[in-house]
Design an enzyme around this catalytic site. Sequence first.
Site, mmCIF file in Angstrom:
data_model
loop_
_atom_site.group_PDB
_atom_site.id
_atom_site.type_symbol
_atom_site.label_atom_id
_atom_site.label_comp_id
_atom_site.label_asym_id
_atom_site.label_seq_id
_atom_site.Cartn_x
_atom_site.Cartn_y
_atom_site.Cartn_z
ATOM 1 N N HIS A 153 -45.518 63.240 3.404
ATOM 2 C CA HIS A 153 -46.654 62.564 2.777
ATOM 3 C C HIS A 153 -47.735 63.532 2.321
ATOM 4 O O HIS A 153 -48.632 63.148 1.585
ATOM 5 C CB HIS A 153 -47.249 61.540 3.752
ATOM 6 C CG HIS A 153 -46.362 60.343 3.950
ATOM 7 N ND1 HIS A 153 -46.539 59.156 3.285
ATOM 8 C CD2 HIS A 153 -45.251 60.170 4.704
ATOM 9 C CE1 HIS A 153 -45.596 58.288 3.639
ATOM 10 N NE2 HIS A 153 -44.794 58.891 4.500
ATOM 11 N N ASP A 361 -54.425 67.105 -1.749
ATOM 12 C CA ASP A 361 -53.985 65.824 -1.181
ATOM 13 C C ASP A 361 -52.551 65.577 -1.619
ATOM 14 O O ASP A 361 -52.196 65.887 -2.766
ATOM 15 C CB ASP A 361 -54.874 64.691 -1.749
ATOM 16 C CG ASP A 361 -55.169 63.613 -0.715
ATOM 17 O OD1 ASP A 361 -54.327 63.409 0.169
ATOM 18 O OD2 ASP A 361 -56.227 62.966 -0.815
HETATM 19 P P1 ADQ Z 1 -54.392 59.908 3.919
HETATM 20 O O1 ADQ Z 1 -54.777 61.335 4.034
HETATM 21 O O2 ADQ Z 1 -54.868 59.029 5.003
HETATM 22 O O3 ADQ Z 1 -52.819 59.730 3.734
HETATM 23 P P2 ADQ Z 1 -54.863 58.296 1.408
HETATM 24 O O4 ADQ Z 1 -53.649 58.416 0.574
HETATM 25 O O5 ADQ Z 1 -56.102 58.275 0.588
HETATM 26 O O6 ADQ Z 1 -55.029 59.456 2.478
HETATM 27 O O7 ADQ Z 1 -54.742 56.957 2.228
HETATM 28 C C1 ADQ Z 1 -55.823 56.476 2.913
HETATM 29 C C2 ADQ Z 1 -55.598 54.998 3.215
HETATM 30 O O8 ADQ Z 1 -56.535 54.653 4.200
HETATM 31 C C3 ADQ Z 1 -55.826 54.124 1.999
HETATM 32 O O9 ADQ Z 1 -54.914 53.066 1.991
HETATM 33 C C4 ADQ Z 1 -57.253 53.616 2.202
HETATM 34 O O10 ADQ Z 1 -57.482 52.317 1.733
HETATM 35 C C5 ADQ Z 1 -57.370 53.635 3.711
HETATM 36 N N1 ADQ Z 1 -58.776 53.918 4.058
HETATM 37 C C6 ADQ Z 1 -59.490 55.015 3.783
HETATM 38 N N2 ADQ Z 1 -60.769 54.874 4.201
HETATM 39 C C7 ADQ Z 1 -60.853 53.660 4.748
HETATM 40 C C8 ADQ Z 1 -61.901 52.904 5.364
HETATM 41 N N3 ADQ Z 1 -63.147 53.363 5.470
HETATM 42 N N4 ADQ Z 1 -61.615 51.686 5.821
HETATM 43 C C9 ADQ Z 1 -60.361 51.192 5.704
HETATM 44 N N5 ADQ Z 1 -59.336 51.835 5.137
HETATM 45 C C10 ADQ Z 1 -59.576 53.056 4.658
HETATM 46 C C11 ADQ Z 1 -51.684 60.613 3.709
HETATM 47 C C12 ADQ Z 1 -51.752 61.771 2.711
HETATM 48 C C13 ADQ Z 1 -52.038 61.246 1.320
HETATM 49 C C14 ADQ Z 1 -50.970 60.234 0.917
HETATM 50 C C15 ADQ Z 1 -50.810 59.162 1.999
HETATM 51 C C16 ADQ Z 1 -49.628 58.241 1.713
HETATM 52 O O11 ADQ Z 1 -52.746 62.703 3.110
HETATM 53 O O12 ADQ Z 1 -52.080 62.310 0.370
HETATM 54 O O13 ADQ Z 1 -51.362 59.610 -0.297
HETATM 55 O O14 ADQ Z 1 -50.588 59.768 3.268
HETATM 56 O O15 ADQ Z 1 -48.471 58.961 1.486
#
Ligand code: ADQ
Length: 465
Positions: A153, A361
């Site tokens: 991921h 990311d």
């Molecule tokens: P993350 O580093 O966690 O994931 P991201 O892809 O942005 O990053 O996913 C975050 C998730 O958490 C999103 O679904 C978002 O809605 C949720 N989230 C963030 N802040 C929040 C809040 N304050 N309240 C509720 N929900 C919140 C890792 C990798 C990424 C990759 C994903 C999926 O680092 O690059 O995209 O896995 O593969």
Amino acid sequence: MGRLIIVSNRTPGKGPAAGGLAVALRKTLAEREGFWFGWSGKLVDAPSSEARFESIDGLTVAQIDLTRPDHHAYYAGFSNSILWPSFHLRLDLATIEGHWYEGYRAVNQQFARALLPHLRPDDIIWVHDYHLIPLASELRNLGARNRIGFYLHIPFPTADALYAIPHHNELMRDLSRYDLVGMQAKRDVAAFTEFADHQSPSSISGNPLKSVDFSRSETAAFPIGSDPDAFASLAVSPAATKMVKRVERTLREQRLILGVDRLDYSKGLPQRVEAYEKLLANDARFRRVTHLMQIAPPSRDSIKEYQETSDALDAICGRVMGRFAEPDWSPLTYVKRAYGQPSLAGLYRLARVGLVTPLRDGMNLVAHEFVGSQDPANPGVLVLSRFAGAAEIFPDAIMVNPFDTDETAEALRMALDMPRQERIDRWTTLMAAARKYSVDNWSRNFLERLAPATTSDSATARKTA
Ligand code: ADQ
């Protein structure tokens, strides 16, 4: 059709699934037999070697417990203080304690031993993320001959960042024991191929290391996404509207710039607030009429570097407040807590600008969710880091180098000044891309490649052919 076994560090819990990923994989599991395997979240002195099976909201989950020292070495140690920073090219933030590798390996062995007795020969196994790179090797050492796929991921590192990781050659050998290795972006596959083609020059003793044979393993990009149409509906749901009304009351005429992230140094949060500070400093016309809302719940806060990021963000938010706030106007709100998806969808829709500027990311699902949630007749603008995997999916966003805060400030200005028709044109293309790269397509494509003859679609296609 073989069963599907999903393996990840944690299994989904009770209640509504927090992330789109858990929802999508649940849906995949609901369509076929199988179960989800992972750590229970419990730390005990003497874990049972047997996995505990239970049904959680209709999903079969198998869990094991871990000892505290193993978990520390495996999770906070090797996974999140070595692999996470190195894979995100932050060697300056890595703590290289080579002995954590033993705990990392031990937990992967424990996963394999507890999983093996429950495997049938035609089960398909899908392993998720950097915590579990050695799992296929450990299963194969115990005799498993199943098709096993791995999905990373997070980004794949450049070759020299990889060389900084203790035991990197063993980890690469572990990757070669998967039938399919999926990555987020073409950039990651290119970095992986570079490593595979020019492997480790030499060991400490000067002897060339035996190179890893990747000929039995396939590597390809499978960009993950969200469910943009679900976000479109969520964004106008009663729960979203309630949140929107609350925020609209305080915003009045101000245009909202929104950031939503886990509090992590890879997300570029201090740089983002600095860019906003420059926007306000450079152009007085944006004072009193814009508002930055950053939602960033703490994560991994037992790790020092995460506390430091939190402190840095506190400091810069305080500085911007001190510099620009007035008795009747505050330039930003910084919220350190998590919200449900409907509230987030409502906020995404309310925002004029979605500010998604990670330093690096894997993908970034917030970018996808923001796009899905927009009002087609009056959409907001996505400002996106060129170092997120999402940059390959959304070339019509305003692309920035997040390290260059002048450039991000300029992108904010452009986004805030952008005429409605240009916003609609850009968003239309972004939404088409979000749909093409939906999370459902992601899991279908990965499984289709891992086990072509066993996915439900190809089975149906064969029957109807
Ligand atoms: P993350 O580093 O966690 O994931 P991201 O892809 O942005 O990053 O996913 C975050 C998730 O958490 C999103 O679904 C978002 O809605 C949720 N989230 C963030 N802040 C929040 C809040 N304050 N309240 C509720 N929900 C919140 C890792 C990798 C990424 C990759 C994903 C999926 O680092 O690059 O995209 O896995 O593969």
